[in-house]
Design an enzyme around this catalytic site. Structure first.
Site, mmCIF file in Angstrom:
data_model
loop_
_atom_site.group_PDB
_atom_site.id
_atom_site.type_symbol
_atom_site.label_atom_id
_atom_site.label_comp_id
_atom_site.label_asym_id
_atom_site.label_seq_id
_atom_site.Cartn_x
_atom_site.Cartn_y
_atom_site.Cartn_z
ATOM 1 N N LYS A 1 15.639 69.279 62.673
ATOM 2 C CA LYS A 1 14.337 69.905 62.435
ATOM 3 C C LYS A 1 14.454 71.279 61.756
ATOM 4 O O LYS A 1 15.538 71.868 61.690
ATOM 5 C CB LYS A 1 13.604 70.036 63.774
ATOM 6 C CG LYS A 1 13.248 68.688 64.408
ATOM 7 C CD LYS A 1 12.383 68.893 65.641
ATOM 8 C CE LYS A 1 11.993 67.568 66.267
ATOM 9 N NZ LYS A 1 11.050 67.757 67.401
ATOM 10 N N TYR B 1 4.303 61.505 62.690
ATOM 11 C CA TYR B 1 3.993 61.751 64.108
ATOM 12 C C TYR B 1 2.592 61.251 64.478
ATOM 13 O O TYR B 1 2.000 61.747 65.449
ATOM 14 C CB TYR B 1 4.117 63.238 64.425
ATOM 15 C CG TYR B 1 5.545 63.702 64.666
ATOM 16 C CD1 TYR B 1 6.260 63.274 65.788
ATOM 17 C CD2 TYR B 1 6.176 64.577 63.789
ATOM 18 C CE1 TYR B 1 7.554 63.699 66.028
ATOM 19 C CE2 TYR B 1 7.478 65.013 64.033
ATOM 20 C CZ TYR B 1 8.156 64.571 65.157
ATOM 21 O OH TYR B 1 9.441 64.994 65.409
ATOM 22 N N PHE C 1 -0.644 69.423 71.028
ATOM 23 C CA PHE C 1 0.348 70.114 70.216
ATOM 24 C C PHE C 1 0.525 69.506 68.827
ATOM 25 O O PHE C 1 1.437 69.901 68.098
ATOM 26 C CB PHE C 1 1.696 70.149 70.953
ATOM 27 C CG PHE C 1 2.212 68.790 71.376
ATOM 28 C CD1 PHE C 1 2.874 67.961 70.490
ATOM 29 C CD2 PHE C 1 2.053 68.358 72.689
ATOM 30 C CE1 PHE C 1 3.365 66.720 70.874
ATOM 31 C CE2 PHE C 1 2.541 67.113 73.094
ATOM 32 C CZ PHE C 1 3.192 66.294 72.174
ATOM 33 N N ARG D 1 19.928 59.929 72.413
ATOM 34 C CA ARG D 1 19.040 60.694 73.296
ATOM 35 C C ARG D 1 19.853 61.466 74.341
ATOM 36 O O ARG D 1 19.476 62.574 74.730
ATOM 37 C CB ARG D 1 18.010 59.768 73.933
ATOM 38 C CG ARG D 1 17.027 59.250 72.861
ATOM 39 C CD ARG D 1 16.002 58.291 73.412
ATOM 40 N NE ARG D 1 14.997 58.966 74.214
ATOM 41 C CZ ARG D 1 13.967 59.640 73.729
ATOM 42 N NH1 ARG D 1 13.810 59.771 72.423
ATOM 43 N NH2 ARG D 1 13.081 60.187 74.527
ATOM 44 N N THR E 1 13.722 66.899 76.039
ATOM 45 C CA THR E 1 12.823 67.451 75.012
ATOM 46 C C THR E 1 12.682 68.961 75.150
ATOM 47 O O THR E 1 12.737 69.695 74.157
ATOM 48 C CB THR E 1 11.432 66.789 75.136
ATOM 49 O OG1 THR E 1 11.599 65.378 75.018
ATOM 50 C CG2 THR E 1 10.479 67.291 74.071
ATOM 51 N N ARG F 1 20.170 70.140 72.381
ATOM 52 C CA ARG F 1 19.010 70.998 72.678
ATOM 53 C C ARG F 1 19.380 72.152 73.604
ATOM 54 O O ARG F 1 18.835 73.251 73.471
ATOM 55 C CB ARG F 1 17.869 70.153 73.236
ATOM 56 C CG ARG F 1 17.192 69.343 72.117
ATOM 57 C CD ARG F 1 16.267 68.305 72.666
ATOM 58 N NE ARG F 1 15.420 67.686 71.645
ATOM 59 C CZ ARG F 1 14.823 66.511 71.805
ATOM 60 N NH1 ARG F 1 14.993 65.823 72.926
ATOM 61 N NH2 ARG F 1 14.062 66.017 70.852
ATOM 62 N N ASN G 1 12.727 72.269 68.850
ATOM 63 C CA ASN G 1 13.811 71.726 69.682
ATOM 64 C C ASN G 1 14.907 71.039 68.870
ATOM 65 O O ASN G 1 15.601 70.160 69.375
ATOM 66 C CB ASN G 1 13.243 70.823 70.783
ATOM 67 C CG ASN G 1 12.540 69.604 70.247
ATOM 68 O OD1 ASN G 1 12.374 69.460 69.035
ATOM 69 N ND2 ASN G 1 12.134 68.714 71.134
ATOM 70 N N HIS H 1 15.045 65.343 66.500
ATOM 71 C CA HIS H 1 14.214 64.224 66.955
ATOM 72 C C HIS H 1 15.089 62.979 66.959
ATOM 73 O O HIS H 1 15.936 62.814 66.084
ATOM 74 C CB HIS H 1 13.032 64.000 65.996
ATOM 75 C CG HIS H 1 12.364 62.669 66.202
ATOM 76 N ND1 HIS H 1 11.413 62.462 67.175
ATOM 77 C CD2 HIS H 1 12.553 61.456 65.604
ATOM 78 C CE1 HIS H 1 11.030 61.187 67.154
ATOM 79 N NE2 HIS H 1 11.707 60.564 66.206
ATOM 80 N N GLU I 1 10.721 53.948 62.276
ATOM 81 C CA GLU I 1 11.041 55.301 61.794
ATOM 82 C C GLU I 1 12.110 55.270 60.702
ATOM 83 O O GLU I 1 12.051 56.054 59.754
ATOM 84 C CB GLU I 1 11.486 56.171 62.980
ATOM 85 C CG GLU I 1 10.334 56.458 63.931
ATOM 86 C CD GLU I 1 10.721 57.311 65.131
ATOM 87 O OE1 GLU I 1 9.834 57.636 65.927
ATOM 88 O OE2 GLU I 1 11.913 57.666 65.264
#
Ligand code: CMP
Length: 140
Positions: A11, A51, A59, A87, A93, A104, A114, A117, A128
């Site tokens: 990100k 998203y 948010f 993950r 998250t 993270r 964060n 993704h 995705e």
């Protein structure tokens, strides 16, 4: 043994801080192969489309404006149980809840900023990956 592919995004908070290589090392150290990768600067409309599942969340505007604020690196990671493995490497998250050694925990700034993704299930991984990559770009 199930070999899977999952969609990963490094990100804007991480690309701004020049962390792409250190994050990629975390994936590779965990046995994930980066089988496709490109750096993009998303438009707001593209971030909103990606998203869309979160469009009713409070948010959503913050999330999509952030994702369009600087370049991202989109990637396809491949490996045994790649979705769950990624993950685990990413961590929770909210970085305040992330385990030591996760991306993270080490790099994220907040629940919004964060750093990464990752897809959460096989069907979303397929959707995705197709959002960002054509079959010709997946060379294994
Ligand atoms: P990600 O895995 O990209 O999926 C949806 C994103 O929404 C999530 O990571 C967070 O970055 C973001 N998000 C979740 N909760 C919040 C929140 N309370 N405030 C801002 N962003 C959030």
């Amino acid at each position: 043994m199930t070999i899977q592919r999952t969609l990963s995004i490094i990100k804007p908070d991480a690309t701004r801080r020049n962390l792409t290589g250190r994050i990629n090392a975390k994936f590779e150290d965990a046995g994930l192969r980066i089988v496709a990768q490109k750096r993009l600067h998303l438009s707001l409309a593209q971030a909103q489309a990606f998203y869309a599942v979160h469009k009713d969340r409070p948010f959503f505007a913050e999330l999509t404006e952030f994702m369009a604020s600087a370049p991202v690196v989109v990637q396809v990671l491949e490996g045994e149980d790649a979705i769950a493995r990624n993950r685990a490497v990413m961590g929770a998250t909210n970085p305040a809840n992330a385990d030591a050694g996760t991306i993270r925990k080490e790099f994220a700034l907040s629940v919004g900023e964060n750093s990464v993704h990752g897809s959460d299930a096989p069907d979303t991984a397929a959707q995705e990956i197709a959002f960002f990559f054509s079959g010709l770009e997946l060379v294994g």
